[in-house]
Design a protein around this motif. Structure first.
Motif, short mmCIF file in Angstrom:
data_model
loop_
_atom_site.label_atom_id
_atom_site.label_comp_id
_atom_site.label_asym_id
_atom_site.label_seq_id
_atom_site.Cartn_x
_atom_site.Cartn_y
_atom_site.Cartn_z
N LEU A 57 0.81 -1.21 0.00
CA LEU A 57 0.00 0.00 0.00
C LEU A 57 0.84 1.27 0.00
N ASP A 58 2.12 1.15 0.36
CA ASP A 58 2.98 2.34 0.33
C ASP A 58 3.09 2.90 -1.09
N VAL A 59 3.00 2.03 -2.09
CA VAL A 59 3.04 2.48 -3.49
C VAL A 59 1.88 3.44 -3.76
N LEU A 60 0.74 3.18 -3.09
CA LEU A 60 -0.43 4.04 -3.25
C LEU A 60 -0.36 5.30 -2.42
N TYR A 61 0.16 5.19 -1.21
CA TYR A 61 -0.05 6.26 -0.25
C TYR A 61 1.18 7.06 0.15
N GLU A 62 2.37 6.72 -0.33
CA GLU A 62 3.52 7.58 -0.03
C GLU A 62 3.41 8.87 -0.82
N PHE A 115 0.91 10.40 -4.20
CA PHE A 115 -0.23 10.05 -5.03
C PHE A 115 0.26 9.50 -6.37
N PRO A 116 -0.11 8.26 -6.71
CA PRO A 116 0.42 7.65 -7.93
C PRO A 116 -0.23 8.22 -9.20
N ILE A 117 0.60 8.50 -10.17
CA ILE A 117 0.15 8.91 -11.50
C ILE A 117 0.37 7.72 -12.42
N ILE A 118 -0.67 7.37 -13.15
CA ILE A 118 -0.61 6.20 -14.04
C ILE A 118 -0.82 6.70 -15.47
N GLU A 119 0.16 6.46 -16.31
CA GLU A 119 0.12 6.96 -17.69
C GLU A 119 -0.22 5.85 -18.67
N GLY A 120 -1.06 6.17 -19.64
CA GLY A 120 -1.41 5.23 -20.70
C GLY A 120 -1.23 5.88 -22.06
N ASN A 121 -1.68 5.19 -23.09
CA ASN A 121 -1.55 5.71 -24.45
C ASN A 121 -2.39 6.96 -24.68
N ARG A 122 -3.65 6.91 -24.26
CA ARG A 122 -4.55 8.04 -24.48
C ARG A 122 -4.97 8.74 -23.21
N LEU A 123 -4.66 8.15 -22.06
CA LEU A 123 -5.17 8.65 -20.79
C LEU A 123 -4.09 8.71 -19.73
N SER A 124 -4.33 9.57 -18.75
CA SER A 124 -3.54 9.60 -17.53
C SER A 124 -4.50 9.53 -16.35
N LEU A 125 -4.12 8.76 -15.34
CA LEU A 125 -4.87 8.72 -14.09
C LEU A 125 -4.10 9.55 -13.09
N LYS A 126 -4.74 10.65 -12.64
CA LYS A 126 -4.05 11.60 -11.76
C LYS A 126 -4.96 12.04 -10.63
N LEU A 158 -5.48 0.78 -14.49
CA LEU A 158 -5.57 0.57 -13.05
C LEU A 158 -5.30 -0.89 -12.69
N THR A 159 -5.83 -1.81 -13.48
CA THR A 159 -5.60 -3.24 -13.22
C THR A 159 -4.11 -3.56 -13.28
N ARG A 160 -3.44 -3.07 -14.32
CA ARG A 160 -2.00 -3.32 -14.45
C ARG A 160 -1.26 -2.75 -13.24
N PHE A 161 -1.57 -1.53 -12.85
CA PHE A 161 -0.91 -0.90 -11.72
C PHE A 161 -1.15 -1.69 -10.42
N LEU A 162 -2.39 -2.09 -10.19
CA LEU A 162 -2.71 -2.79 -8.94
C LEU A 162 -2.06 -4.17 -8.87
N PHE A 163 -1.99 -4.87 -9.99
CA PHE A 163 -1.33 -6.18 -9.98
C PHE A 163 0.19 -6.05 -9.96
N GLU A 164 0.74 -5.18 -10.79
CA GLU A 164 2.19 -5.13 -10.97
C GLU A 164 2.91 -4.27 -9.94
#
Length: 189
Positions: free
Chosen positions: A3-8, A10-21, A124-130
């Protein structure tokens, strides 16, 4: 589960067309556009919000929940000059005993049918698993929500069954929910 990956930070997740921020007050108009639309929440246990000040306060609640390590909401943004927030995707109900989480998502109606929800769930699935090293990701879907079920199936989730009259959803009362899940051993990047 890391969970430190999530809460240290705020994680930014980049994709081809989208970013999760992180959702900021600067996204208020885009967030309000989502929450102000009754159709967006037709199959959610969330009531629409028709007051922009209420939505502004909610953005503060997103931060509070993140700081309490209870829930994390990402804005789904189209990168580039527009920086348009087109949806929200979240992870909540972390269960460290069985190493799992529940996800949910909702999008501005103007961006339905363009593959944005499918890509956001994939990211999000890739981030949560990997990165977070979860073993199970699940989502609860109202049986009539065909579009959401398609998004999950395209991302390798399996329908595990129907939970009959299993939950009380705000504005909906007691509802049936279909449970979709994916295990890390079944995950294919």
């Amino acid at each position: 589960m890391n969970l430190d990956v999530l809460y240290e930070d705020f994680p930014i997740i980049e994709g081809n067309r989208l970013s999760l921020k992180k959702i900021e007050v600067s996204h208020l108009d885009d967030v309000f556009s989502i929450y102000n639309n009754d159709r967006v929440f037709e199959y959610c246990g969330i009531l629409p919000k028709h007051n922009i000040e209420t939505v502004k306060n909610m953005i503060g609640h997103f931060e509070r929940d993140y700081n309490k390590r209870s829930r994390i909401k990402w804005g789904v943004l189209i990168p580039g000059s527009s920086g348009k927030l087109v949806g929200i995707i979240e992870a909540f109900d972390f269960n460290s005993k069985v190493n799992m989480v529940t996800i949910g998502y909702y999008f501005d109606e103007n961006y339905w049918g363009q593959g944005f929800a499918t890509e956001a769930v994939q990211l999000l699935t890739r981030f949560l698993f990997e990165q977070v090293n979860l073993n199970r990701i699940q989502a609860e879907v109202m049986p009539a929500n065909e579009n959401s079920k398609c998004v999950l199936l395209k991302n390798g989730f399996l329908k595990e069954g129907t939970l009959r009259q299993a939950s009380v959803w705000t504005g909906k009362g007691i509802v049936d929910l279909e449970l979709y899940a994916q295990l890390k051993e079944d995950y294919k990047p």
